[in-house]
Write an enzyme that holds these catalytic residues in place. Structure first.
Site, short mmCIF file in Angstrom:
data_model
loop_
_atom_site.label_atom_id
_atom_site.label_comp_id
_atom_site.label_asym_id
_atom_site.label_seq_id
_atom_site.Cartn_x
_atom_site.Cartn_y
_atom_site.Cartn_z
N SER A 165 0.81 -1.22 0.00
CA SER A 165 0.00 0.00 0.00
C SER A 165 0.84 1.28 0.00
O SER A 165 0.50 2.23 -0.72
CB SER A 165 -0.96 0.01 1.20
OG SER A 165 -1.97 -0.97 1.02
N LYS A 168 -10.81 -4.91 10.46
CA LYS A 168 -11.84 -4.36 9.58
C LYS A 168 -13.21 -4.25 10.27
O LYS A 168 -14.04 -3.43 9.88
CB LYS A 168 -11.97 -5.19 8.31
CG LYS A 168 -10.78 -5.06 7.37
CD LYS A 168 -11.02 -5.84 6.09
CE LYS A 168 -9.89 -5.65 5.10
NZ LYS A 168 -10.16 -6.33 3.81
N GLN A 218 -8.59 -0.87 -5.77
CA GLN A 218 -9.06 -0.60 -4.40
C GLN A 218 -8.39 0.67 -3.90
O GLN A 218 -9.03 1.55 -3.32
CB GLN A 218 -8.68 -1.75 -3.46
CG GLN A 218 -9.52 -2.98 -3.56
CD GLN A 218 -8.94 -4.07 -2.67
OE1 GLN A 218 -7.74 -4.33 -2.69
NE2 GLN A 218 -9.78 -4.69 -1.89
#
Length: 281
Positions: A17, A67, A252
């Site tokens: 990321s 999450k 994403q």
């Protein structure tokens, strides 16, 4: 001052990321940072979140195992995150922390970028293999396109039943066993493998045999290590068109970056660059 973004989760030291979002910052001509912030399980999640709030960051991504744990600390959930019961992106807007789930949109964007014609025919039959969080998000996102059939195959049929309840329009969704999916694979135009089967170090495993997949079926696998899974390799030998999982990571991230900055980045050659990075690992 620039933007300040983070990724929280554990373990995440090898996450891609930071590379993805640093590319986005550069391509958008925006100043900013994207850093990893590991929340160790033995530490207080609540205290870590308080610390994060005091840092006044503009947004952050959330990965396993947090999450669901992040949800009680958010001010607002968007509709998709609420239906998923999971958040992977948080934005700070107007003094509020807002939770989103970019999994489904990211997946569909990645698929549409490579096979746009797929979405022109609502009669194309779709098979989703698996019934976990990724399958749930992908099913929900594909449902918005109103394909006439989106079937689900899973080891335990009962686990898949809850996914159908999310459909916003009436449709015939059949829940299959993996054996049934393998037998009927030739009746689908799109097959999506959403489980971890075939991931390193078990890269010689495949969720089902590709023997019955027909010519020009689009076969997609969200596993990205290896970039070319056994399921994709075997399907390509049968004449299938393949869609690799690493592109889902990019799209994403694209959607999350868009939420944070209101800028939609052109992925361009990042697909190839990310593939090279993954294959070098």
């Amino acid at each position: 001052m620039g933007f300040h973004f983070k990724l929280i989760g554990y373990p995440i030291t090898h996450s891609l990321s930071p590379w993805i979002h640093e590319q986005f910052l550069e391509r958008s001509n925006l100043q900013g940072t994207y850093k990893i912030d590991e929340f160790k399980p033995e530490d207080s999640f609540e205290e870590n979140i308080k610390r994060l709030k005091n840092e006044q960051i503009d947004g952050f991504n959330v990965t396993v195992p947090y999450k669901q744990a992040i949800i009680p600390f958010l001010d607002i959930l968007d509709d998709t995150a609420r239906k998923m019961g999971a958040v992977n992106t948080v934005a700070y807007k107007n003094g509020k922390w807002i939770g989103y789930n970019t999994d489904g949109v990211g997946y569909v964007r990645s698929l549409e970028s490579k096979y746009p014609n797929l979405f022109n025919n609502k009669e194309n039959r779709v098979l989703v293999i698996g019934a976990g969080g990724a399958a749930r998000a992908i099913y929900y996102a594909l449902d918005q396109y109103e394909f006439s059939n989106i079937d689900i195959a899973n080891r335990t049929k009962a686990t898949a039943e809850g996914i159908i309840e999310m459909a916003h329009s009436p449709r015939r969704t059949e829940i299959l066993s993996l054996e049934e999916a393998e037998k009927n694979a030739g009746s689908y135009e799109l097959i999506i493998q959403t489980t971890s089967v075939g991931m390193k170090p078990n890269q010689e495993q495949a969720i089902i045999s590709s023997n019955n997949i027909k010519l020009n079926t689009i076969v997609s696998d969200i596993v990205y290590q290896p970039v070319l899974t056994k399921f994709l390799r075997d399907s390509a030998k049968k004449g299938a068109m393949i869609h690799q999982g690493h592109t889902m990571l990019l799209y994403q991230g694209q959607y999350a970056f868009e939420i944070w900055t209101n800028k939609k980045i052109n992925i361009g050659d990042m697909d190839t660059k990310l593939k090279d990075i993954l294959e070098g690992r």
